[in-house]
Design an enzyme around this catalytic site. Sequence first.
Site, mmCIF file in Angstrom:
data_model
loop_
_atom_site.group_PDB
_atom_site.id
_atom_site.type_symbol
_atom_site.label_atom_id
_atom_site.label_comp_id
_atom_site.label_asym_id
_atom_site.label_seq_id
_atom_site.Cartn_x
_atom_site.Cartn_y
_atom_site.Cartn_z
ATOM 1 N N VAL A 1 5.722 75.749 -38.985
ATOM 2 C CA VAL A 1 6.001 75.920 -37.554
ATOM 3 C C VAL A 1 7.318 75.218 -37.266
ATOM 4 O O VAL A 1 7.444 74.027 -37.527
ATOM 5 C CB VAL A 1 4.888 75.280 -36.680
ATOM 6 C CG1 VAL A 1 5.161 75.522 -35.197
ATOM 7 C CG2 VAL A 1 3.511 75.789 -37.063
ATOM 8 N N HIS A 2 8.319 75.951 -36.765
ATOM 9 C CA HIS A 2 9.578 75.260 -36.469
ATOM 10 C C HIS A 2 10.330 75.827 -35.271
ATOM 11 O O HIS A 2 11.234 75.192 -34.752
ATOM 12 C CB HIS A 2 10.511 75.296 -37.691
ATOM 13 C CG HIS A 2 11.223 76.602 -37.848
ATOM 14 N ND1 HIS A 2 10.641 77.697 -38.435
ATOM 15 C CD2 HIS A 2 12.470 76.991 -37.479
ATOM 16 C CE1 HIS A 2 11.500 78.700 -38.430
ATOM 17 N NE2 HIS A 2 12.607 78.304 -37.858
ATOM 18 N N ARG A 3 9.954 77.020 -34.795
ATOM 19 C CA ARG A 3 10.741 77.629 -33.715
ATOM 20 C C ARG A 3 10.528 76.919 -32.389
ATOM 21 O O ARG A 3 9.426 76.508 -32.062
ATOM 22 C CB ARG A 3 10.391 79.115 -33.573
ATOM 23 C CG ARG A 3 11.007 79.933 -34.693
ATOM 24 C CD ARG A 3 10.927 81.417 -34.445
ATOM 25 N NE ARG A 3 11.464 82.114 -35.608
ATOM 26 C CZ ARG A 3 12.672 82.668 -35.666
ATOM 27 N NH1 ARG A 3 13.464 82.622 -34.621
ATOM 28 N NH2 ARG A 3 13.080 83.266 -36.757
#
Length: 354
Positions: free
Chosen positions: A202-204
């Site tokens: 998860v990075h956005r």
Amino acid sequence: MKVVTVVGARPQFIKMAPVSRELRKYFDEIIVHTGQHYDYEMDRIFFEELSIPEPDYHLGVGSGSHGYQTGEMLKKIEEVLIKEKPDLVLVYGDTNSTLAGALAAVKLHIKVAHVEAGLRSFDKRMPEEVNRVLTDHVSDYLFAPTETAVENLYNEGIRKGVYLTGDVMYDALLSNIKIAQKKSRILEELGLKSKKYLLATVHRAENTDNRKNLENIIEAFIESNELIVFPAHPRTQKYLKAYNLIEKVKKAENILLINPVGYLDMLVLEENARKILTDSGGVQKEAYFLKVPCITLREKTEWVETVEDGWNILVGADKEKIIKAIRQFEPAGETYTYKFGNGKASKKIVKILI
């Protein structure tokens, strides 16, 4: 001919590796690293593993708001271009580094080549969507990875300089998967067995910077009761702490929270996962290439082929949808990797430039 390549984030290092190798057989290449990813795990290890030459310039921009980051890059890239006087600037993907590199070049009347042109999620709330649309509209060479990407460009009136090349990430995966299988010890180090865990990234900003979205995702992971390996991006770790979620994650018996891993370790983790949960465009594709079912934590994706072929499902940050997909989603078709080329996109790109 002199080419300046502008990169700054993990996916761009992966895309650059096969192209740079081919490019240097014929051209002088200057690598400019904006410093968009400034953490060792996210940065240096990729250059080492992929045998990418050391950057000629490291701009050290680091994190910040979109305006600050893009503005700083634009200013510093322009200084490099004025000094180096290249014939072409090569940019990859859809990050702030991509847009800054393209804008700096076009304002100095230097030709721009965009690798991974024509991708569209049709969601302008995504900063990446704005970056890729603007970059495409100022580029001279548009290297589209799929037929869908070519169609998107044509629909926007962009026809000149458009080439269907295939996907350079497929090139990178094909040339590195066997190396990864031999070299990586990540499964042994983490005590994992093939197909006995899920992998999550998860990075956005739409997920990390939105408290409710990140809470929903973490709660879904915990309530799934599946063993989930979670290499957490620095931004994700920052917001897990800010939202007081980090202890919840650490206490969860089924979540294995680890720092980001290198490319080779990531390929092995992806290949051996039973399912992958991600909001990353690159990981969606790698899952597809490796025939691993993918659950995408976004409402829309630019990689529509993976969804159309039944190997990817879009669930957003909806807790119930995520849990349902973890429990029930199974591939409905085949992975047609030919849609992404034959693993020789890099050669095709360089041949066009020659």
